[in-house]
Design an enzyme around this catalytic site. Structure first.
Site, PDB file in Angstrom:
ATOM      1  N   ASP A 178       0.816  -1.214   0.000  1.00  0.00           N
ATOM      2  CA  ASP A 178       0.000   0.000   0.000  1.00  0.00           C
ATOM      3  C   ASP A 178       0.849   1.263   0.000  1.00  0.00           C
ATOM      4  O   ASP A 178       2.086   1.207   0.118  1.00  0.00           O
ATOM      5  CB  ASP A 178      -0.968  -0.007   1.199  1.00  0.00           C
ATOM      6  N   ASN A 194      -7.435  -1.404  14.212  1.00  0.00           N
ATOM      7  CA  ASN A 194      -8.839  -1.674  13.889  1.00  0.00           C
ATOM      8  C   ASN A 194      -8.989  -2.918  13.006  1.00  0.00           C
ATOM      9  O   ASN A 194     -10.064  -3.178  12.479  1.00  0.00           O
ATOM     10  CB  ASN A 194      -9.486  -0.462  13.205  1.00  0.00           C
ATOM     11  N   HIS A 235      -7.300  -3.517  10.165  1.00  0.00           N
ATOM     12  CA  HIS A 235      -7.054  -3.371   8.727  1.00  0.00           C
ATOM     13  C   HIS A 235      -5.795  -4.123   8.312  1.00  0.00           C
ATOM     14  O   HIS A 235      -4.865  -4.305   9.100  1.00  0.00           O
ATOM     15  CB  HIS A 235      -7.039  -1.900   8.272  1.00  0.00           C
ATOM     16  N   GLU A 253      -9.740  -1.194   5.076  1.00  0.00           N
ATOM     17  CA  GLU A 253     -10.337  -0.762   6.335  1.00  0.00           C
ATOM     18  C   GLU A 253     -11.604  -1.572   6.642  1.00  0.00           C
ATOM     19  O   GLU A 253     -12.250  -2.107   5.732  1.00  0.00           O
ATOM     20  CB  GLU A 253     -10.709   0.723   6.232  1.00  0.00           C
TER      21      GLU A 253
HETATM   22  C1  GLP Z   1      -0.575   1.264   8.383  1.00  0.00           C
HETATM   23  C2  GLP Z   1      -0.345   0.372   7.155  1.00  0.00           C
HETATM   24  C3  GLP Z   1      -0.552  -1.089   7.472  1.00  0.00           C
HETATM   25  C4  GLP Z   1       0.125  -1.454   8.772  1.00  0.00           C
HETATM   26  C5  GLP Z   1      -0.495  -0.671   9.900  1.00  0.00           C
HETATM   27  C6  GLP Z   1       0.067  -0.984  11.270  1.00  0.00           C
HETATM   28  O1  GLP Z   1      -1.837   1.833   8.427  1.00  0.00           O
HETATM   29  N1  GLP Z   1      -1.135   0.739   6.055  1.00  0.00           N
HETATM   30  O2  GLP Z   1      -0.079  -1.867   6.386  1.00  0.00           O
HETATM   31  O3  GLP Z   1      -0.003  -2.829   9.007  1.00  0.00           O
HETATM   32  O4  GLP Z   1      -0.304   0.711   9.634  1.00  0.00           O
HETATM   33  O5  GLP Z   1       1.166  -0.188  11.559  1.00  0.00           O
HETATM   34  P1  GLP Z   1       2.118  -0.387  12.776  1.00  0.00           P
HETATM   35  O6  GLP Z   1       2.911  -1.614  12.486  1.00  0.00           O
HETATM   36  O7  GLP Z   1       2.976   0.845  12.805  1.00  0.00           O
HETATM   37  O8  GLP Z   1       1.265  -0.542  13.988  1.00  0.00           O
END
Ligand code: GLP
Length: 244
Positions: free
Chosen positions: A68, A137, A139, A144
């Site tokens: 992404d 959440n 995702h 989402e």
């Molecule tokens: C972002 C990314 C996700 C990732 C998530 C969790 O929103 N789009 O791909 O898994 O954050 O991030 P973190 O590992 O910093 O908690």
């Protein structure tokens, strides 16, 4: 099948996940790896860098395809996922950057960018291994929580929760992009193998859903239980609400 592994520390979790990635790379002629951003996989990427330096992994034949990107950030913006990948992985390993792909969140025609990205995935034959994190959440990528989840690469309006969670990386919450471009569920599910990493107490609630018998599009990661080969690697804080 889902395998849940719980580790004493973030470091042990990262080392285990890196071993899985290493085995796939070393046993595949032209490996395609699906990459994720966020703080969770940083330790895993550090291990891969060490393994590359110790000649345990060779990235010269590897193609990578990221999950992404934020819409509206250029690749030289420090919070773009493209910049993240250079900083935490690509600049430190012997991968050919021409073989690394991150969605272009600045494309004039974002819908076309989505279609091209799906075509690229198909041409590559999908990932041999997909690395994933998880949002608080539930995702995955930027898919989402929603009544309907998209199979294809798509443009997503980020939820207020995600914007708030990700604000820690920006000067102010107003600077967080409001949209993302993300692989859809099909792009993720077609990976031959998935390794998901999650750590910390703030992931405990959502990680509970890996251990129950339900799937729910309002917790997109819960669908991963339907994948044939997924390993969920948790530190003990993230696993703290899972009953033994
Ligand atoms: C972002 C990314 C996700 C990732 C998530 C969790 O929103 N789009 O791909 O898994 O954050 O991030 P973190 O590992 O910093 O908690």
């Amino acid at each position: 099948m889902i395998t849940i592994k719980v580790f004493e520390s973030y470091d042990e979790m990262s080392a285990y996940a890196a071993e899985i990635v290493k085995e796939v790379i070393n046993s595949t002629e032209k490996p395609v790896i699906g990459l994720a951003t966020g703080s969770s996989p940083i330790g895993l990427y550090k291990k891969l860098i060490e393994m590359n330096k110790n000649k345990q992994i060779d990235f010269s034949q590897v193609t990578s395809i990221n999950l992404d990107e934020y819409v509206g950030l250029s690749s030289d913006h420090p919070q773009s996922y493209s910049y993240f990948m250079n900083e935490y992985l690509f600049d430190h390993i012997n991968i050919d950057k021409a073989n690394t792909f991150v969605p272009n969140g600045l494309a004039d025609d974002l819908e076309q960018e989505c279609r091209l990205y799906d075509q690229r995935l198909r041409d590559l034959g999908y990932a041999d291994i997909q690395i994933l994190g998880i949002g608080q959440n539930g995702h995955i990528g930027f898919n989402e929580p929603s009544a309907k989840l998209n199979t294809n690469t798509n443009i997503v309006n980020l939820t207020p929760k995600t914007i708030k969670d990700n604000a820690r990386f920006f000067d102010s919450i107003d600077d967080v992009p409001k949209q993302g471009i993300t692989l859809g569920l099909e792009g993720i599910f077609k990976a031959k193998k998935i390794v998901l990493v999650a750590n910390g107490l703030n992931k405990a609630e959502v990680c509970k859903s890996f251990a129950d018998e339900y799937i729910d599009t309002q917790v997109p990661a819960s669908l991963l239980k339907l994948h044939k080969d997924i390993t969920v690697c948790l530190d003990k804080e993230a696993a703290s609400l899972i009953e033994k």
